[in-house]
Motif scaffolding. Structure first.
Motif, PDB file in Angstrom:
ATOM      1  N   LEU A  96       0.822  -1.209   0.000  1.00 12.04           N
ATOM      2  CA  LEU A  96       0.000   0.000   0.000  1.00 12.04           C
ATOM      3  C   LEU A  96       0.856   1.259   0.000  1.00 12.04           C
ATOM      4  CD1 LEU A  96      -2.699  -1.027   2.644  1.00 12.04           C
ATOM      5  CD2 LEU A  96      -3.031  -0.865   0.169  1.00 12.04           C
ATOM      6  N   ALA A  97       2.011   1.182   0.643  1.00  9.42           N
ATOM      7  CA  ALA A  97       2.884   2.351   0.729  1.00  9.42           C
ATOM      8  C   ALA A  97       3.325   2.823  -0.655  1.00  9.42           C
ATOM      9  CB  ALA A  97       4.103   2.022   1.584  1.00  9.42           C
ATOM     10  N   GLU A  98       3.394   1.910  -1.613  1.00 10.23           N
ATOM     11  CA  GLU A  98       3.787   2.281  -2.973  1.00 10.23           C
ATOM     12  C   GLU A  98       2.758   3.189  -3.632  1.00 10.23           C
ATOM     13  OE1 GLU A  98       4.578  -1.237  -5.203  1.00 10.23           O
ATOM     14  OE2 GLU A  98       5.937  -2.081  -3.681  1.00 10.23           O
ATOM     15  N   HIS A  99       1.530   3.162  -3.124  1.00 10.82           N
ATOM     16  CA  HIS A  99       0.464   4.004  -3.664  1.00 10.82           C
ATOM     17  C   HIS A  99       0.166   5.199  -2.756  1.00 10.82           C
ATOM     18  CE1 HIS A  99      -0.206   0.941  -6.692  1.00 10.82           C
ATOM     19  NE2 HIS A  99      -0.339   0.034  -5.738  1.00 10.82           N
ATOM     20  N   GLY A 100       1.028   5.422  -1.779  1.00 12.52           N
ATOM     21  CA  GLY A 100       0.876   6.582  -0.908  1.00 12.52           C
ATOM     22  C   GLY A 100      -0.276   6.486   0.059  1.00 12.52           C
ATOM     23  N   VAL A 101      -0.652   5.269   0.466  1.00 10.39           N
ATOM     24  CA  VAL A 101      -1.729   5.110   1.446  1.00 10.39           C
ATOM     25  C   VAL A 101      -1.212   5.534   2.815  1.00 10.39           C
ATOM     26  CG1 VAL A 101      -3.227   3.459   2.622  1.00 10.39           C
ATOM     27  CG2 VAL A 101      -2.894   3.306   0.145  1.00 10.39           C
ATOM     28  N   GLY A 102      -1.907   6.458   3.445  1.00  6.17           N
ATOM     29  CA  GLY A 102      -1.450   6.985   4.718  1.00  6.17           C
ATOM     30  C   GLY A 102      -2.252   6.552   5.922  1.00  6.17           C
ATOM     31  N   TRP A 103      -3.329   5.772   5.683  1.00  3.08           N
ATOM     32  CA  TRP A 103      -4.255   5.386   6.757  1.00  3.08           C
ATOM     33  C   TRP A 103      -4.696   3.958   6.500  1.00  3.08           C
ATOM     34  CZ3 TRP A 103      -7.389   8.226  10.541  1.00  3.08           C
ATOM     35  CH2 TRP A 103      -8.595   7.628  10.902  1.00  3.08           C
ATOM     36  N   PHE A 104      -4.358   3.046   7.422  1.00  2.00           N
ATOM     37  CA  PHE A 104      -4.694   1.627   7.291  1.00  2.00           C
ATOM     38  C   PHE A 104      -5.573   1.281   8.487  1.00  2.00           C
ATOM     39  CE2 PHE A 104      -2.562  -2.723   6.140  1.00  2.00           C
ATOM     40  CZ  PHE A 104      -3.806  -3.243   5.868  1.00  2.00           C
ATOM     41  N   GLU A 105      -6.869   1.201   8.225  1.00  2.00           N
ATOM     42  CA  GLU A 105      -7.851   1.000   9.292  1.00  2.00           C
ATOM     43  C   GLU A 105      -8.125  -0.480   9.509  1.00  2.00           C
ATOM     44  OE1 GLU A 105     -12.558   2.185   9.946  1.00  2.00           O
ATOM     45  OE2 GLU A 105     -11.243   3.537   8.815  1.00  2.00           O
ATOM     46  N   GLU A 106      -8.086  -0.894  10.759  1.00  2.00           N
ATOM     47  CA  GLU A 106      -8.337  -2.280  11.137  1.00  2.00           C
ATOM     48  C   GLU A 106      -7.649  -3.276  10.206  1.00  2.00           C
ATOM     49  OE1 GLU A 106     -12.454  -3.133  11.768  1.00  2.00           O
ATOM     50  OE2 GLU A 106     -12.518  -1.984  13.605  1.00  2.00           O
ATOM     51  N   PRO A 107      -6.330  -3.208  10.110  1.00  2.00           N
ATOM     52  CA  PRO A 107      -5.629  -4.195   9.278  1.00  2.00           C
ATOM     53  C   PRO A 107      -5.825  -5.612   9.804  1.00  2.00           C
ATOM     54  CG  PRO A 107      -4.089  -2.952  10.657  1.00  2.00           C
ATOM     55  CD  PRO A 107      -5.419  -2.266  10.763  1.00  2.00           C
ATOM     56  N   VAL A 108      -5.961  -5.731  11.124  1.00  2.00           N
ATOM     57  CA  VAL A 108      -6.357  -6.987  11.772  1.00  2.00           C
ATOM     58  C   VAL A 108      -7.537  -6.652  12.678  1.00  2.00           C
ATOM     59  CG1 VAL A 108      -4.038  -7.957  11.676  1.00  2.00           C
ATOM     60  CG2 VAL A 108      -4.732  -6.652  13.697  1.00  2.00           C
ATOM     61  N   SER A 109      -8.096  -7.657  13.296  1.00  2.00           N
ATOM     62  CA  SER A 109      -9.251  -7.430  14.165  1.00  2.00           C
ATOM     63  C   SER A 109      -8.940  -6.375  15.221  1.00  2.00           C
ATOM     64  CB  SER A 109      -9.643  -8.732  14.859  1.00  2.00           C
ATOM     65  OG  SER A 109     -10.579  -8.486  15.890  1.00  2.00           O
ATOM     66  N   SER A 110      -9.903  -5.504  15.459  1.00  2.00           N
ATOM     67  CA  SER A 110      -9.719  -4.470  16.475  1.00  2.00           C
ATOM     68  C   SER A 110      -9.655  -5.055  17.880  1.00  2.00           C
ATOM     69  CB  SER A 110     -10.855  -3.445  16.388  1.00  2.00           C
ATOM     70  OG  SER A 110     -12.116  -4.077  16.514  1.00  2.00           O
ATOM     71  N   ASP A 111     -10.030  -6.318  18.047  1.00  3.88           N
ATOM     72  CA  ASP A 111      -9.886  -6.984  19.339  1.00  3.88           C
ATOM     73  C   ASP A 111      -8.474  -7.531  19.555  1.00  3.88           C
ATOM     74  OD1 ASP A 111     -12.524  -6.554  20.194  1.00  3.88           O
ATOM     75  OD2 ASP A 111     -13.232  -8.276  19.048  1.00  3.88           O
ATOM     76  N   ASP A 112      -7.690  -7.563  18.485  1.00  2.00           N
ATOM     77  CA  ASP A 112      -6.315  -8.057  18.562  1.00  2.00           C
ATOM     78  C   ASP A 112      -5.381  -6.873  18.781  1.00  2.00           C
ATOM     79  OD1 ASP A 112      -3.912  -9.378  18.385  1.00  2.00           O
ATOM     80  OD2 ASP A 112      -4.096  -9.879  16.242  1.00  2.00           O
TER      81      ASP A 112
END
Length: 363
Positions: A211-227
């Motif tokens: 994602l960084a190659e496309h300039g993504v600056g916000w990664f929401e809940e990449p894994v469960s929010s309980d983890d």
């Protein structure tokens, strides 16, 4: 000056196209509305959730506030929270408390003849928003049209799309859609993604590097929010901001997320966490730990409080809820230019269009 028993109504609105994220699919959205009245003034609050929220509001919470002062919101809020000890607060009970708390704040501001933002005291008069949608069910043409409308049509310089399709089993399509999004919005607009907890820990790290190659600056809940451990691991491994918190139904949940070092920006949802009362507390807690907050969904429920918070990064201009709130209320805000200004009118500035939306009422 005493509160009458709250009036509760429930509405179900079909989506304008099939919608899904990484872990869930839906074709309707249900809105539960609470109206509280004293004298000739009425305050309106709402949440998004199952119709059972309305039942709980009517049967359990409404009797608790009837006959009490509309000005003493902390006391009313505490009474509601204590009453759900044996019921369990997360989920239905928290959403019901949230809707009623929002209505009480709206009513108090109207009684004092103030915009709610002025009652709370503004830190800024304009609050940034980001366009949010980009569902995994959208084909590329639909996705491009939505993103183009926000960035080039309305001048909103930050947008988010859903990834993590099929519980993380379609990474190639995820990345292809992100590439399409970047091409549509251009190099300058901020690009966010939301996986809704679909990835495993190391998978999320691998995806995050791509994602960084496309300039993504916000990664929401990449894994469960309980983890919380997993969120921290992903956060430490990536350069983009890792965010979560939308499923925080009470302040202790959000406190655990903060102290675990799990997020770079804390998401808080006033329609789930306990209303504006708890939203403001969560924002203060985040500020004490050097974090910004972002208001999750239900943008018109958050706007006034967001204006009162110095560490509010932005409000999520979520497609489903914007569409419904535009339909249901007179006085909806205009995000053109990438900000909204919630300082006009009385209360939160919205008036429920009861007759116009009657066709969607289910309870």
């Amino acid at each position: 000056m005493k509160l009458h028993r709250p009036v509760v109504s429930v509405y179900t609105v079909p989506t304008d196209a099939p919608e899904a994220d990484g872990t869930l699919a839906w074709d309707t959205t249900t809105m539960v509305i609470a109206e509280v009245t004293t004298g000739e003034e009425t305050g309106t609050g709402w949440t998004y959730g199952p119709a059972a929220v309305g039942d709980f509001l009517t049967e359990h919470l409404a009797p608790l506030v009837e006959g009490r002062s509309p000005l003493d919101i902390p006391a009313l809020h505490e009474s509601m929270c204590r009453s759900v000890r044996n019921t369990g607060r997360p989920g239905i009970a928290a959403c019901a408390i949230s809707a009623l708390d929002i209505a009480l704040w709206d009513l108090k501001a109207r009684l004092l003849e103030l915009p709610l933002a002025r009652l709370l005291g503004v830190a800024r008069e304009r609050v940034p928003v980001y366009g949010s949608g980009g569902f995994t069910t959208y084909h590329d043409t639909h996705l491009a049209a939505q993103l183009n409308g926000w960035v080039h049509g309305q001048g909103i310089p930050r947008v988010k799309l859903k990834i993590g399709e099929s519980w993380g089993r379609a990474v190639s399509r995820d990345l292809s859609r992100v590439q399409t999004a970047r091409q549509v919005i251009g190099p300058d607009a901020e690009l966010y993604v939301d996986a809704n907890g679909a990835y495993t820990r190391k998978q999320a790290i691998r995806v995050g590097h791509a994602l960084a190659e496309h300039g993504v600056g916000w990664f929401e809940e990449p894994v469960s929010s309980d983890d919380l451990t997993g969120l921290r691991l992903v956060r430490d491994a990536l350069v983009c901001d890792v965010t979560a918190g939308e499923y925080g139904y009470d302040l202790p949940y959000l406190a655990r997320m903060i102290t675990a070092g799990a997020v770079d920006c804390l998401q808080v949802d006033a329609t789930r966490c306990g209303g504006l009362t708890e939203f403001l507390r969560a924002a203060a807690l985040a500020q004490a730990h050097g974090l910004e907050v972002s208001a999750h969904c239900a943008p018109h429920a958050h706007a006034a409080a967001a204006a009162a918070i110095p560490n509010c990064r932005h409000i999520e201009w979520f497609h489903d809820h914007v569409r419904i709130e535009d339909m249901f209320f007179d006085g909806a805000l205009d995000p053109t230019g990438g900000t909204v200004s919630p300082v006009a009118g009385l209360g939160h500035g919205l008036t429920l269009l009861t007759e116009q939306v009657e066709e969607y009422r289910v309870a």
